[in-house]
Write an enzyme that holds these catalytic residues in place. Structure first.
Site, PDB file in Angstrom:
ATOM      1  CG  HIS A 124     -13.265 -28.673  40.701  1.00  0.00           C
ATOM      2  ND1 HIS A 124     -14.232 -28.270  39.798  1.00  0.00           N
ATOM      3  CD2 HIS A 124     -12.093 -28.625  40.007  1.00  0.00           C
ATOM      4  CE1 HIS A 124     -13.680 -27.999  38.640  1.00  0.00           C
ATOM      5  NE2 HIS A 124     -12.365 -28.199  38.736  1.00  0.00           N
TER       6      HIS A 124
ATOM      7  CG  ASP B 202      -8.082 -27.483  38.595  1.00  0.00           C
ATOM      8  OD1 ASP B 202      -9.216 -27.990  38.739  1.00  0.00           O
ATOM      9  OD2 ASP B 202      -7.821 -26.661  37.690  1.00  0.00           O
TER      10      ASP B 202
ATOM     11  CG  HIS C 297     -12.271 -23.754  38.973  1.00  0.00           C
ATOM     12  ND1 HIS C 297     -11.216 -24.030  39.807  1.00  0.00           N
ATOM     13  CD2 HIS C 297     -12.215 -24.708  38.006  1.00  0.00           C
ATOM     14  CE1 HIS C 297     -10.548 -25.085  39.372  1.00  0.00           C
ATOM     15  NE2 HIS C 297     -11.148 -25.519  38.283  1.00  0.00           N
TER      16      HIS C 297
ATOM     17  NE  ARG D 134     -17.840 -23.138  29.120  1.00  0.00           N
ATOM     18  CZ  ARG D 134     -16.757 -23.536  29.781  1.00  0.00           C
ATOM     19  NH1 ARG D 134     -16.661 -24.783  30.201  1.00  0.00           N
ATOM     20  NH2 ARG D 134     -15.781 -22.695  30.045  1.00  0.00           N
TER      21      ARG D 134
HETATM   22  C1  LIG Z   1      -4.334 -34.824  36.757  1.00  0.00           C
HETATM   23  C2  LIG Z   1      -5.609 -34.840  37.013  1.00  0.00           C
HETATM   24  C3  LIG Z   1      -6.373 -33.694  37.582  1.00  0.00           C
HETATM   25  C4  LIG Z   1      -7.789 -34.198  37.654  1.00  0.00           C
HETATM   26  C5  LIG Z   1      -7.563 -35.644  37.884  1.00  0.00           C
HETATM   27  C6  LIG Z   1      -6.510 -35.975  36.811  1.00  0.00           C
HETATM   28  O1  LIG Z   1      -5.967 -37.225  36.980  1.00  0.00           O
HETATM   29  C7  LIG Z   1      -7.135 -35.904  35.431  1.00  0.00           C
HETATM   30  C8  LIG Z   1      -8.527 -35.315  35.486  1.00  0.00           C
HETATM   31  C9  LIG Z   1      -8.529 -34.022  36.298  1.00  0.00           C
HETATM   32  C10 LIG Z   1      -9.918 -33.537  36.655  1.00  0.00           C
HETATM   33  C11 LIG Z   1     -10.610 -32.707  35.548  1.00  0.00           C
HETATM   34  C12 LIG Z   1     -11.990 -32.251  36.038  1.00  0.00           C
HETATM   35  C13 LIG Z   1     -11.957 -31.681  37.465  1.00  0.00           C
HETATM   36  C14 LIG Z   1     -11.126 -32.607  38.399  1.00  0.00           C
HETATM   37  C15 LIG Z   1     -11.227 -32.162  39.853  1.00  0.00           C
HETATM   38  C16 LIG Z   1     -11.557 -34.025  38.168  1.00  0.00           C
HETATM   39  O2  LIG Z   1     -12.446 -34.610  38.753  1.00  0.00           O
HETATM   40  O3  LIG Z   1     -10.793 -34.586  37.137  1.00  0.00           O
HETATM   41  C17 LIG Z   1      -9.703 -32.694  37.872  1.00  0.00           C
HETATM   42  C18 LIG Z   1      -8.698 -33.541  38.692  1.00  0.00           C
HETATM   43  C19 LIG Z   1      -7.999 -32.773  39.788  1.00  0.00           C
HETATM   44  O4  LIG Z   1      -7.543 -31.640  39.574  1.00  0.00           O
HETATM   45  O5  LIG Z   1      -7.909 -33.327  40.883  1.00  0.00           O
HETATM   46  O1  LIG Z   2     -14.593 -26.316  31.577  1.00  0.00           O
HETATM   47  C1  LIG Z   2     -14.053 -25.443  32.228  1.00  0.00           C
HETATM   48  O2  LIG Z   2     -14.072 -24.254  31.906  1.00  0.00           O
HETATM   49  C2  LIG Z   2     -13.330 -25.801  33.516  1.00  0.00           C
HETATM   50  C3  LIG Z   2     -12.791 -27.189  33.543  1.00  0.00           C
HETATM   51  C4  LIG Z   2     -12.133 -27.530  34.837  1.00  0.00           C
HETATM   52  O3  LIG Z   2     -12.307 -26.866  35.824  1.00  0.00           O
HETATM   53  C5  LIG Z   2     -11.255 -28.699  34.924  1.00  0.00           C
HETATM   54  O4  LIG Z   2     -11.094 -29.435  33.926  1.00  0.00           O
HETATM   55  O5  LIG Z   2     -10.674 -28.899  36.003  1.00  0.00           O
HETATM   56 FE   LIG Z   3     -10.874 -27.418  37.386  1.00  0.00          FE
END
Ligand SMILES: C=C1C[C@]23C[C@@]1(O)CC[C@H]2[C@@]12CCC[C@@](C)(C(=O)O1)[C@H]2[C@@H]3C(=O)O
Ligand SMILES: O=C(O)CCC(=O)C(=O)O
Ligand SMILES: [Fe+2]
Length: 345
Positions: free
Chosen positions: A224, A226, A281, A291
């Protein structure tokens, strides 16, 4: 001006409870079929030539180096970032305390289907036909409501650590954002407009990849990008994070004591007019132990309109149309990685 919060932007895109509630990891003895993924393509072991750059923030050339790293990799590690090691350890230890709770206790802080904060699966879960071996806890500002549900008589330590961490991460994110935008020759006025808006819209995500009975057939966090401007990541000592570099493939990002990983997110990719890649990533599970990671997302409020910032390098033609963060989150909630192509001219 009232900035609309990021959590509001998620309300319109509720998730099915199946995509919020994690597995009861304590009770599984074998990897369920619902969590079996095809073998993950091999990643290169990083070495000095093939790893994301490390930038010492006290280096007088830090700005130039950070700009070069964003352009070449969309990611880098920072050292001498002024975040105390003790704070990193304390937050990691509080995260460990949370994820060590019995499942039924963690479910007391479950994220609601249309909610943004609390315990649950990653938001990207609905886009994959298998579940990830992952549990997360999302914090936006104060964590007191969920922490009280988890530990009615002992929540203060957790809240204090998370508050302190978010405060220090925000300062670091502001420093990094100024360096990065300066490397694009963005004016001070424009930099301040963007960076100060971001301060109102941040999230801290605690990630846990529990001990897995069959790590080679499971996926920690699927590939994915961010959504943020940038993400600052602390990973525990266990390997697993990999980033994708065009022309090279998956590259391991090994944890190094005290350094932090910085990722370019979708919003900065747009502001930079695609000069900085939003780094793809994933997290794989290779090692037979839990982890943990802490991801701090520096975003923009949902009513902020994103479009490439002037001056536009290298093409001088904007590649993206202007869209509000709220609308972008909506487009991403439906289309995931195709979202950026939908706002490209
Ligand atoms: C601000 C944010 C980024 C995120 C969605 C969120 O509201 C909080 C969780 C974040 C996260 C963490 C894991 C990977 C990710 C793609 C997800 O599913 O939740 C990211 C979100 C994002 O970057 O879109
Ligand atoms: O756990 C990790 O190293 C990556 C986590 C991550 O990609 C995320 O929270 O968006
Ligand atoms: Fe991420």
């Amino acid at each position: 001006m009232i900035m609309s919060t990021l959590s509001e932007a998620y309300q319109d895109h509720p998730l099915h409870p199946h995509h919020v509630i994690p597995l009861d990891f304590d009770s599984v003895r074998a990897l369920p079929d619902t969590h079996v993924w095809p073998p993950a393509s091999h990643a290169l072991e990083s070495d000095d030539r093939l790893s994301i750059p490390t930038v010492d923030l006290t280096d007088p050339d830090a700005g130039k180096l950070v700009g070069q790293a964003c352009e070449a990799w969309g990611a880098f590690q920072v050292t001498n970032h002024a975040i105390p090691l003790d704070l990193l350890r304390e937050v990691e230890s509080e995260a460990r305390r949370l994820f060590s709770l019995p499942t039924e206790q963690k479910l007391k802080a479950l994220r609601s289907p249309g909610g943004a904060t609390g315990y649950g699966l990653a938001r990207i879960s609905p886009f994959f036909n298998k579940y990830m071996w992952h549990e997360g806890f999302t914090i936006m500002g104060s964590s007191i409501d969920h922490a009280r549900d988890l530990w009615p008589n002992d929540y203060q330590r957790f809240c204090d650590a998370m508050e302190d961490y978010q405060k220090r991460m925000k300062e670091l994110a502001i420093t990094l954002m100024h360096l990065i935008l300066k490397s694009l020759d963005i004016s001070e006025e424009e930099r301040t407009r963007v960076v100060s808006a971001g301060g109102a819209s941040t999230a801290l995500q605690l990630n846990s990849y529990p001990f897995c009975p069959d790590p080679n057939r499971a996926m920690g966090l699927a590939p994915h990008t961010d959504t943020s401007l940038l993400t600052i990541l602390h990973q525990s000592t266990v390997n697993g994070l990999q980033i994708f570099k065009d022309g090279v493939g998956w590259v391991l990002v090994s944890p190094t004591n005290g350094s932090l990983v910085v990722n370019v997110g979708d919003l900065l990719h747009v502001l930079s007019n695609a000069q900085f890649p939003n780094v793809l990533h994933r997290v794989v599970l290779k090692e037979n132990q839990q982890r943990l990671s802490l991801a701090y997302f520096y975003c923009l409020p949902s009513d902020f309109h994103i479009s490439p910032l002037a001056p536009l390098n290298p093409t001088r033609m904007p590649l993206f149309r202007s869209v509000s963060v709220r609308d972008y989150i909506g487009i991403k909630a439906k289309n995931l990685e195709k979202a950026l192509s939908l706002i490209r001219f």
